[in-house]
Design an enzyme around this catalytic site. Structure first.
Site, PDB file in Angstrom:
ATOM      1  CB  SER A 166      -0.902  -0.302   1.127  1.00 34.68           C
ATOM      2  OG  SER A 166      -1.622   0.746   1.482  1.00 34.68           O
ATOM      3  CE1 TYR A 214      -3.053  -2.427   5.235  1.00 38.85           C
ATOM      4  CE2 TYR A 214      -2.913  -0.174   5.585  1.00 38.85           C
ATOM      5  CZ  TYR A 214      -3.509  -1.088   4.435  1.00 38.85           C
ATOM      6  OH  TYR A 214      -3.601  -1.157   2.957  1.00 38.85           O
TER       7      TYR A 214
END
Ligand SMILES: NC(=O)c1ccc[n+]([C@@H]2O[C@H](COP(=O)([O-])OP(=O)(O)OC[C@H]3O[C@@H](n4cnc5c(N)ncnc54)[C@H](OP(=O)(O)O)[C@@H]3O)[C@@H](O)[C@H]2O)c1
Length: 257
Positions: A138, A150
């Site tokens: 990401s 995350y």
């Protein structure tokens, strides 16, 4: 005819990979937790494209399930030519407010599964001198996190995959890390994150993300960042002083939470 194994194939980017690769004539192994959604998608793709589709229900937070998927990747009788490590999730709360077991489950899906499945796939592909691994990371991995772990998970996936590319450099096996920005999928709804503050034009379409990724794989790139704004953002993240990167990330996080 080649076979692709996609984790997180029931929704979002993984489902787009499945539809696109099926349309290109690849046989598929679809992995996720929800058998009903996997079976429904498999039926549609078999009928539409005349390909073979296996359904492999697995919770990648569970060690025994990860082992079953790894065994499928090692199966020499039915070799997998493309692994897409796509399954992933985040959580809405800050680090201290999260349940520690949930944090470990997230780490296992976002990181441990990528590690173990890449290991199984490459040990099968390198002796055959054929195949590719796509790890879905990401843009978030370029910035310090929004309190959850995350962004650290995704930072690991990016660095890990860039390292793997050096391991495979002298072979025909390809390794690529895909770093999408905000993409319209079930991801934020599942996490219960209100995305109201994010401007619409920043959102990517999952099919476009997959299209750019597969083009970059064909062109031999190791890092795929779909769309110009995100290419600029990730380049700046590497150039700016870290204190400024942290300040910018805090501003985005404040809108995101
Ligand atoms: N959407 C974004 O803005 C965005 C941006 C950058 C990167 N990404 C990354 O892109 C990847 C795909 O995300 P998405 O946006 O497509 O999300 P999504 O629409 O929520 O899809 C997530 C997929 O992962 C599967 N999954 C979740 N937990 C799992 C588990 N424990 N075991 C096996 N499968 C599991 C889900 O299937 P089941 O529920 O059936 O298991 C689903 O197929 C993720 O790695 C995510 O971090 C997303």
């Amino acid at each position: 005819m080649t076979t692709a194994l996609i984790t997180g194939a029931t929704a979002g980017i993984g489902r787009s990979f499945a539809r696109r690769l099926a349309a290109e004539g690849h046989d598929l192994v679809l992995v996720a937790r929800t058998t009903e959604r996997l079976t429904e998608l498999a039926g549609i793709l078999r009928e539409r494209h005349g390909i073979e589709v296996e359904v492999l229900t697995a919770d990648l937070a569970a060690e025994a399930d990860r082992r079953r998927v790894a065994e499928r990747l090692r199966d020499e009788a039915e070799p997998v030519d493309l692994l897409v490590n796509n399954a992933g999730f985040t959580q809405p709360e800050g680090f201290l407010a999260q349940d520690a077991d949930q944090l470990r489950a997230q780490l296992d899906v976002n990181v441990t599964a990528v590690l173990e499945l890449s290991h199984a796939a490459l040990n099968s592909m390198l002796p055959r001198n054929r195949g590719a691994v796509i790890n879905v990371s990401s843009v978030a991995g370029f910035f310090p996190g929004r309190g959850s772990t995350y962004t650290a998970d995704k930072s690991w996936v990016t660095m890990f995959t860039e390292g793997l590319a050096q391991t495979t450099a002298n072979s025909a096996v390809r390794v690529l890390v895909l770093c999408p920005g905000f993409t319209r999928t079930e991801f934020h709804d599942r996490a219960g994150i209100d995305m109201g503050g994010i401007p619409g034009p920043l959102y990517l379409d999952a099919d476009r993300v997959v299209n750019d990724c597969l083009r970059d794989l064909r062109e031999g790139r190791v890092l795929s960042v779909p769309s110009l704004p995100y290419k600029v953002i990730t380049t700046l993240a590497g150039l700016l002083p870290r204190a400024l990167v942290r300040r910018l990330a805090t501003r985005v996080n404040a809108r995101d939470n």
